[in-house]
Design an enzyme around this catalytic site. Structure first.
Site, PDB file in Angstrom:
ATOM      1  N   ASP A  83      12.130  35.038  31.635  1.00  0.00           N
ATOM      2  CA  ASP A  83      12.250  33.575  31.571  1.00  0.00           C
ATOM      3  C   ASP A  83      13.238  33.082  30.518  1.00  0.00           C
ATOM      4  O   ASP A  83      13.338  31.863  30.300  1.00  0.00           O
ATOM      5  CB  ASP A  83      10.873  32.943  31.367  1.00  0.00           C
ATOM      6  CG  ASP A  83      10.063  32.909  32.657  1.00  0.00           C
ATOM      7  OD1 ASP A  83      10.679  32.890  33.733  1.00  0.00           O
ATOM      8  OD2 ASP A  83       8.824  32.903  32.588  1.00  0.00           O
ATOM      9  N   ASP A 140       9.545  33.671  40.725  1.00  0.00           N
ATOM     10  CA  ASP A 140      10.090  32.650  39.812  1.00  0.00           C
ATOM     11  C   ASP A 140      11.475  33.033  39.296  1.00  0.00           C
ATOM     12  O   ASP A 140      12.287  32.177  38.944  1.00  0.00           O
ATOM     13  CB  ASP A 140       9.192  32.439  38.590  1.00  0.00           C
ATOM     14  CG  ASP A 140       7.721  32.677  38.838  1.00  0.00           C
ATOM     15  OD1 ASP A 140       7.372  33.271  39.862  1.00  0.00           O
ATOM     16  OD2 ASP A 140       6.925  32.297  37.984  1.00  0.00           O
TER      17      ASP A 140
HETATM   18  N1  GLY Z   1       7.127  30.641  36.033  1.00  0.00           N
HETATM   19  C1  GLY Z   1       5.723  30.523  35.906  1.00  0.00           C
HETATM   20  C2  GLY Z   1       5.118  29.451  36.700  1.00  0.00           C
HETATM   21  O1  GLY Z   1       5.659  28.918  37.633  1.00  0.00           O
HETATM   22  O2  GLY Z   1       4.001  29.105  36.370  1.00  0.00           O
END
Ligand code: GLY
Length: 361
Positions: A83, A140
Site C-alpha cells: 500500500d 486492492d
Molecule cells: N485496501 C484495503 C481495503 O480496501 O480495505
C-alpha cells in the site's frame, strides 16, 4: 465543487494534524498511525482541491505529508507494504505532478523502488502485506501499481511498468471470475509460483463478492488500460463494471458484499460506490461516445445518490464527507461510518466530472 470547497475548508480546521481513517456516528475522525495504509487520502483530497481551485491553503495543508511518510522507510514498522502506492501516489506523486517539487519526485521513486522489490518473479505477483504472507496477492493492489506506471513515465526506465503489467496479468488470470466478480486474496507457492487458492479476505466468503474489492478491480484495470493501451484490461474492467452495476440496490450504493446470504441489517459501503464511480468515468473516457453513455451515466447516478443520501452537507460538525462506509465487516471493524478513502474517491470522481485532468490512480 462549491459544496466540496466549503466542506473541505471546514475539514482542514476540524481534522487538524490528525491522520484520519474512520469516523463513527459521532462524525469525529480517529487518529490512526501515519504508517497505516490510508495516510495518503486526506492529503490526496487537499491536493486535488488545490489542483482544481489553485487556492494556496489546500497546498499548505497538504505539503508536509510525503515528508512524514518518508520517515517510515527508516523506522521499525511492519505496516509499510504493497500500500505504499496508496500512500505515496496521493502525497509525493501528486505533489510533484502539481508543483514540480523535486522531493516529491524523489520520495515517489523511493516508494516505487520499495513496491517493485516486493515482486515475486516466479509467481509474477506483488506480494501483499508482511510477516509470513510470502505468497499472497490482493485485488486492492491493482490501484497501487499506478505508482509503477508513473515511475516508468518519469524515469524512462520500463522495468517498473513491466512489473506492473505482470502483476496485472496474474490478477486478471486468478482473481477475476467469469461473471465479473472478483476474489480478494489469491495465494501462491512463493518458491514455485504455483497458484494455491483464493480466500474471502474482507469479503463474506471465498466465493462471495466483496463490493469494495470489485470496485478496486474495476478502477484498477481501467487505469491499467490507460497506462498501457492493452485492450484486455479495458475489457475486463467493463466486465467487472457490468457485474457491479447489475448487483447494485435501488439507491446505487452497494452493500458491503454482493453475495451475503441475506441483506437484512447488512451495512452499505459508500466507499465502494465512490471508487467504482471514479473507475466508471475512466471507462467512459476510453470507449466510443455511444458506449460511454452507459458508464458515464452510471457514474453520475452513483455520485448523485452519494451526494443526496450519504453526504454530510447539513452537518457542519461532521468531519467526513460521506457516511455509510464499511471497512472490514468480517473483522467487525469500521462498520457503517465514514472512511477517508471513500471521501477521497468521491472527491476524485467529482473533480473528474468537473474537468480534472491529472491522474494519480
Ligand atoms: N485496501 C484495503 C481495503 O480496501 O480495505
Amino acid at each position: 465543487m462549491k459544496r466540496l470547497e466549503s466542506k473541505v475548508d471546514r475539514m482542514i480546521g476540524q481534522i487538524g494534524d490528525k491522520c484520519p481513517h474512520f469516523a463513527g456516528k459521532d462524525g469525529v475522525y480517529d487518529n490512526i498511525g501515519t504508517d497505516w495504509w490510508t495516510t495518503g487520502f486526506l492529503p490526496g483530497i487537499l491536493w486535488v482541491m488545490y489542483d482544481m481551485t489553485g487556492k494556496e491553503h489546500y497546498k499548505e495543508a497538504a505539503w508536509h505529508w510525503d515528508e512524514v511518510l518518508e520517515e517510515w522507510f527508516v523506522k521499525p514498522t511492519v505496516e509499510l507494504h504493497h500500500d505504499v502506492g496508496f500512500q505515496f501516489l496521493s502525497t509525493a506523486v501528486i505533489k510533484h505532478m502539481v508543483t514540480g517539487d523535486e522531493d516529491g519526485l524523489r520520495r515517489g521513486l523511493e516508494a516505487a523502488n520499495f513496491l517493485a522489490a516486493r515482486f515475486n518473479p516466479v509467481g509474477s505477483f506483488i506480494r501483499a502485506w508482511n510477516e509470513d504472507k510470502h505468497g499472497w496477492a490482493i485485488i486492492d493492489c491493482m490501484l497501487n501499481i499506478s505508482l509503477l506506471f508513473w515511475a516508468s513515465r518519469v524515469t524512462g526506465d520500463p522495468r517498473y511498468k513491466h512489473i506492473a503489467v505482470r502483476h496485472a496479468d496474474t490478477t486478471l488470470k486468478y482473481a477475476i471470475r467469469e461473471d465479473g466478480s472478483v476474489n480478494h486474496i489469491i495465494s501462491f507457492d512463493p518458491e514455485t509460483g504455483e497458484f494455491i487458492e483464493a480466500f474471502g479476505g474482507q469479503g463474506y466468503s471465498a466465493t462471495s463478492a466483496w463490493s469494495r474489492g470489485t470496485a478496486w478491480a474495476l478502477h484498477g484495470f481501467a487505469n491499467a488500460y490507460r497506462n498501457t493501451g492493452d485492450i484486455r484490461y479495458l475489457s475486463v474492467s467493463k466486465r467487472i463494471a457490468h457485474f457491479f452495476l447489475a448487483s447494485l440496490p435501488e439507491d446505487s450504493v452497494p452493500y458491503w458484499d454482493f453475495r451475503v446470504e441475506s441483506l437484512d441489517g447488512e451495512p452499505r459501503d459508500s466507499s465502494a460506490a465512490a471508487i467504482a464511480a471514479s473507475g466508471l468515468i475512466e471507462i467512459a473516457a476510453a470507449v466510443p461516445s455511444g458506449e460511454a453513455r452507459l458508464y458515464a451515466g452510471a457514474a453520475e447516478r452513483i455520485l448523485l445518490s452519494l451526494t443526496e443520501n450519504y453526504g454530510t452537507w447539513d452537518k457542519p460538525e461532521h468531519e467526513a464527507i460521506l457516511v455509510g462506509g464499511t471497512g472490514n465487516k468480517p473483522a467487525n471493524s469500521f462498520i457503517d461510518g465514514s472512511l477517508i478513502y471513500g471521501d477521497y474517491y468521491y472527491v476524485e470522481a467529482i473533480a473528474k466530472l468537473n474537468g480534472w485532468k491529472n491522474r494519480i490512480y
